[in-house]
Structure formats: structure tokens, C-alpha cells
Design an enzyme around this catalytic site. Sequence first.
Site, PDB file in Angstrom:
ATOM      1  N   HIS A   4      27.084  18.140  31.500  1.00 15.54           N
ATOM      2  CA  HIS A   4      26.116  19.198  30.276  1.00 15.54           C
ATOM      3  C   HIS A   4      24.992  19.327  30.090  1.00 15.54           C
ATOM      4  CE1 HIS A   4      25.626  19.278  25.627  1.00 15.54           C
ATOM      5  NE2 HIS A   4      26.065  20.391  25.818  1.00 15.54           N
ATOM      6  N   GLU A  28      24.145  20.805  32.610  1.00 16.40           N
ATOM      7  CA  GLU A  28      24.348  23.040  32.277  1.00 16.40           C
ATOM      8  C   GLU A  28      23.173  23.174  31.647  1.00 16.40           C
ATOM      9  OE1 GLU A  28      25.768  24.487  28.474  1.00 16.40           O
ATOM     10  OE2 GLU A  28      27.915  23.434  29.379  1.00 16.40           O
ATOM     11  N   HIS A  29      22.374  22.457  30.147  1.00 23.23           N
ATOM     12  CA  HIS A  29      20.940  22.668  29.839  1.00 23.23           C
ATOM     13  C   HIS A  29      19.828  23.455  30.757  1.00 23.23           C
ATOM     14  CE1 HIS A  29      21.692  21.322  25.687  1.00 23.23           C
ATOM     15  NE2 HIS A  29      23.131  22.014  25.809  1.00 23.23           N
TER      16      HIS A  29
END
Lengths: 424, 424
Positions: free
Chosen positions: B67, B70-71
Amino acid sequence: MNYQVYNMGAYRLHCVRSTNFKKTNVMINFKRKATKKELSIRTLLPRVLMESSKKYKTAREMIIETENLYNLYFKSNCYLSGNYNIMSFEATFLNNDYTEESLFDDAIDFILEIINNPNIEKRVFNEKSFNLAKEILKEEIDTFKDDPNRYSYMRLFKEIDKRSIYASCILGTKRELERITPRKLYNYYKSVIEHDQIDIFVISPLDKETVQKTFAEKLVLNDRKPFIDSHYIYYEDYRKRTKIVCEKGDYEQSKLLVACKFDLLTPFEIKYVSLVYSYILGGGPSSKLFQTVREKNSLCYSISSSFKPLNQYLIISSGINPDSFKKAFKLIKKEIKNMAKGEFSVDKIEEAKVTFLAGLQEIKDSPSSILNTYVSHEYMDADFIEEREQKIQEVTYDMVLAFAKKVHIDTVYILQGGEEDAEN
Amino acid sequence: MQKISLKKIDLDVFSETLSNGLKVYIVPKKEVNNIYATFTTDFGSNDIEFIPNGKQDYIKVPLGITHFLEHKMFEQEDGTDAFNFFGERGSDANANTNNIKTTYLFSGPNFFEDNINFLLDYVQSPYFTDENVEKEKGIIIQEMKMYQDDPYSKLYDAILDATFINNKTKYPIIGTEESVNSITKEDLYDCYNTFYHPSNMVLVITGNVDPEEVIKIVSANQDNKKFKKEQKIDIKEYDEPNEVAIKKKVISANINLPKVSITYKINLKNIKNIPIRKKLLYLSILFDVKFGVTSLINEQMREQKILSSGIDVSSVDADSHILFILMGETNKETEFLDAIKKEMLDLNIIESELERKKKTIISSMIYMSDSITRINHKVIGDYIKYGNIIENNYDEVKSLNYEELNDFIKQLDTSNYTIVVEDK
């Protein structure tokens, strides 16, 4: 868009014909002036109607019927639309081409059975259904605060103006709820059916005349007068000194809400300039607030602004670190000031327009969004999609600047999470 | 280019595998305005122990890194802001991470060529520095706190933790404060270089596009780039026992009514003679009939005031096991759990219920086919889970039968469950 309104005496039928979708959407709205004392009973009514009817004696039987009707979706809710309270029923079901037998008539029969043929015995609602719906509502009122987002919005509106209906919980209060009996609810139901303004919105591939004929046969009610007062709520003044309220909550994160009011706005500003302004200030990841508060200063995960046309508030909402209030608020104030100083580009205005136009094209892809454009035309005098496409182009840099100069921060509400104090 | 037609829902799926291994799927829908494009890597939060591309030994990366990555993909070396780029073109951009995949996406009716090229370009040009990695930590920890303030999300995390022993679904996708703080740019590059090779990714475009045109644009984009040689990805595998990690767990949250859950951990691999997707369908029908909105127990619990708003039924497909979570908001924990356990003793249902549920599943497929977002998600889901697109969903559902269902029930083991209660 292929749109026509039929005056059916007791109600208005808004028909949109479209063959672009595999489903039909129907929305039946009842509207009357919003009052605080009616919030509970009005919220309770559709819930009791959806517990049982003359034909379907329990909610279970009713839902089984929706499955037999090829998974027909049916829901109801009550919401405030400026000066009015709207009780809305919405259904979505497959078009006749996608089912083994023709569904349209059966689906309309089902919807009208729920609304028009309630489970009444001797002029009172069936007690079991009444109590089941009342229990859920009671529980929802009890747990309203569990959602910090919803709760903080209600608190903000209370701090802006505690006399306003928006300061109340839309679900009403437990005290009011306890006073409602199955008989009182029936009387209220009768008054709704006889006096509320009713608008029915349908989007389907069928001829509009067929839809009109179906409703003319199936829903016959007494004539009534529509309401003429506007949905818009206009306020007279804003606070010269911003009111800041901090409440302690048992949460990890703090919720920060900033409400801005305006000097008198024109209809064009309310409908169009506000959208461009809000897009540049806090309309998404490329906005000033997102870039400054989140990207440059890592103070929050989310921050955005939205303009509420019906009461002309601009609300900035953010979830921030408990010890970041002062810094975040300072940055928000600075960005609002920068807007009033004209520190935004013509390119950004063009970007807002492109986004708005793309949004309009997307509306055309969704039957429920299309219906909502006619609802807002009916209630808020919003323009049709084609007009909106033209008018947004008329917004200029000077208009946005003039709008930005009318903004005043009125009330700030912080639902304080974590261990730290807001003033740290 | 290959073409397959999805039966009964009027959709054609075009596909091609490019020379660098990238799989491209296109589902044209000419009657809509919008275009929805997703770029997905087969890399989810569960993949935390693997051999990095170009190395020989397993490494273990911090929880939540998928995650985090992803950022960070939105950061570009030349300072281009991805959100700004799409915003200027009236398009929305977003990304999401789950246990098995990470998806980057845009949606917008115009500027398709610009948008698709930019989507490919920014996801294929990582730029991580010590500074930009550090800056992201504050934002992600705010996001984490937002989830922790949501009682449902908190309960869900606790359920996964109590159910699994080795399966990485046990851990929150976002990681923990400690793991997020420990992430370095080197960790990010290890993950990126291993999992973001085109051969481990899939591009899915749905909406108003021409398949030939899409392939031309995407091929030209990919032919201009150099990629390392495709390498088989070695992810450490874990055996997950059928037993649950913790039989009962109580957690606290800022709520006014306890949430009581019982989660069944089911291993479908032991069930013989039935294809996997049919097993999944039987299982979900079974739980739906037994505990869903049309179940008798749901109605009884409401009438007996054990629950007011019914049982919430949800499922998690964690590969090794399927979880069925039954949750109720109640002060009567014992009565709630006893009633469910009793119902689980006899899972037989009547044939007409099976047939009705089959009808609703087929109707849902037709509803799905009206939405370019949901079509896109079906294609990604099928590809990541099965490596291809399932074209005969309709026949599969049609072929479900009562005899096979009873055979399924006989073989089903529901003896492993965990209870998680969330209270003040």
C-alpha cells in the site's frame, strides 16, 4: 434528453426515455415543508411501510418477492432539501428484454403495493411491523455518534445556527419517537398521501405514453396543490469573528470542519461560479488545500471542500492529526485568503470547466444520475445538462475572484481525537 | 487479438499479450461516454516474503509496504503530479491495494490517449528518495487512524487476526504504525523491481473505446521502453491450518451497541467432485439462504428482539480458506451466537430457494454488465484469480442443482469458527 412531464392531477410524472441501459429506474418522492417536530415520524414512516404491506405480511416476504422480480432493488430514505423534507422511494429493475416474462407492470405493482397498500388494521398500522421499524430507528439514534463523520457535521450545523433544522439529527430524537403510536403514524401517513407534493421520476426504454398509461391506471389519488416556496434557505448575516468550537471525542483522529458563509450571491454564482471556486480550493487531489495541507505538510490523509447551494455554505472537511489543528487551520485560512487575492490561474479555471463537463458526460452514463438532474431541476431550479454545458463556459477569472472576495469563515468545529489538547 | 463473448450479457472481451508480457483486456461499450482503465499488478499485501528480482534469497519486507508503494508511485522525478495531470483532462485518478493485487486507475470520457499513456508511464517510472518516503509516513499513519476510528473496519481487522495463523490476510493491508515507520526506499525498490514487470501486470480498459486503437496506443508506448528480462516470481508459501488462531476475542471501540461476530473458516479443497467456482457459488447461496435477508432466523431474531436490523453476512476469499462472517449489533450476545450455531447444525435448504437464488445471481450479472466499472472489476478479478476470463458464468450458475448442493453440504466442514465481540 427525451424528457416529458405529465400532470396527473395528484402528482407529476417525469418520464425520460432511454434505450442505453438494461434497467429501469423509478423514484417516487413525497415532499412537504421540513419541521423539527416531524423529523422522527417522517423518518419512521417509510421504514414501517417497508416492514409489511397488505399483500406481504413480513419484510422477509417482501424481499423474497424482490428476488422473484429478478433482484429488484428497492430502498427508501428521508432527506432535507433546503426548506423541505423529501421522503423518497427508489426502485431499479431489469428491462423486459432481460427477463423471461415482462417485468415492468409487476415491478410497478410491487412498488405501489408498498407505498399505497400498507398493512393497516382498523386505521392503525400493524403493531408488529411498527415496533420492528421503531426498534431499528431507536438503535440508529443511539449509535448516531459512532460515526464521527456524520456526528461532526450535525454538530457543525448546530454551532452555525442552533435554530436551523439542519442542527437536528435527521433521524429525530428518541423522545419524539416514543410518543409516536401506530395510530398517530397512520394519521400522519394519511396526511402524507393526501397533502404531500408527489413527483414520480422514471427512466426506461418504454414509450413515455406507456409509462404514463401505466401510472394513470395504477395510481389514482386526490388532487392537491403543489408547494410554491423555494427550496433555498437564505441567511442574513455571517459572524464577524469566527466561532471555534472544540469537542473531545474518543477517536484516534481529529475531525476538522470549517464552514464559510458569503455576502449575497447571485443565482449564477450559486449554480456555476461556486463549482469552479470550490474545485480550485478543495475539489480534489490537485486542489490548493490537498496540495498544501496534505502533500506539502503531511497533516492529513484527506481534505476537501464542497459548496452546499441550498444554504450557500462552503464546508471544508479534513481528518487531521490531533495536535495539528492550529497549523492546519492556519494553512486553510491562508489558502482562502490567497483565493481572494486572485492567486489562481486561468488554467485552473479551464481545468475546473473540463472536469465539470466530463462529469456531465458521466451523468449521461447512469440512469439514477440522469433522474437526479430532473429532481434538481424540479426542486432547485437547476439547469438541464445541455444548458449546464453551455453556462459553465461563461465563468470567467473575474467572476471567480469576485466570488472569492465574498467568502467569510463563519464557524469551525473540531471533534478532537487522541490525547493531545487542541491548542497544543 | 482474441475475442470472447460473455454469454447472456451482450459483452465482448478483446485481449492481447504484448511482447513484454503485458496482458491487455478491452471491453468496448459504445453506448456510454466514459472510459475506465485499470493497470494492476499481481502484488498484494500478502506478498511480503519473496526472492527479489536479481537476488537469490528470500527477504521479508515490512507489513503495509504494498500500500505504501501504491502511494509512492504517484511521485514523479520531474515533479509532475499524477492527480494534476488527470485533473487537467477532466479525469479522476485513483489507486487501491488489497491482499492480492494493487490497481492504478483513471476514469474520464476525454483525452484517452494522453491518459492511458500517462497511466502506463507513471506506474512504470518509480522515483523513491529518502525524503519522499519519509514524508509519506505521516499521511499513511493518518489514513490508518481514519480506519481505526471506523468500528466496522476495526472489527474486520480483529476478525482476520483471530482467524488466521500463517495466511498473511491476518494482517491489515495498511500495516502497523511501527511497520510503516520502518519502510525504506530500498524496500520499495525491491518490491517494485520484482512485481511491476509488465509480465506480472494486466491492463483492463472498459467503456467507449475501439479495441484496435487501444492496442495500437498501448503497444507503441510499451515498445518505447526497456524492461529487464521476465523472471519467475518466487513468493514464500505458507500452510494454513483449518483451525482458527483464537477462538474468542473481545476488542473495545467507541460504540454504543456491541457488535458480535462469528466467523466460519472453511476449507473448500477437501470437497470432491465439484469444480471450484461451483463450490464458491453453493457456499454463498447456502449462507445467503440460511442467514441473509430472506432467512427465517433473521426474521426470528428480529421478532425476539435479539437483533433490530438483522444479520450482516459477508465473506472473504483468502485463497487457502473462505471466511463467512455473520455479524449482529446486539446486547444479547449469547442468544445471538446460540441461534446461529443451532442453525449451522442443519444446513439443508429447499430446492425452490436454490432456484430463486440462481435467478438473483443471473440478474446481478446483467446489472453488472451495465456498469463499465463493475465489468472492469470482473475482468481483473478473474485474471488475478484464474489467469483468464471466465466466459461461462451464466452456464455455471444455470447448472447448479439440488442434488449436487446436497452432496456439497454433506462434505462441508463448518467446525472451525472464531467469535469476535466489539464493545465499549
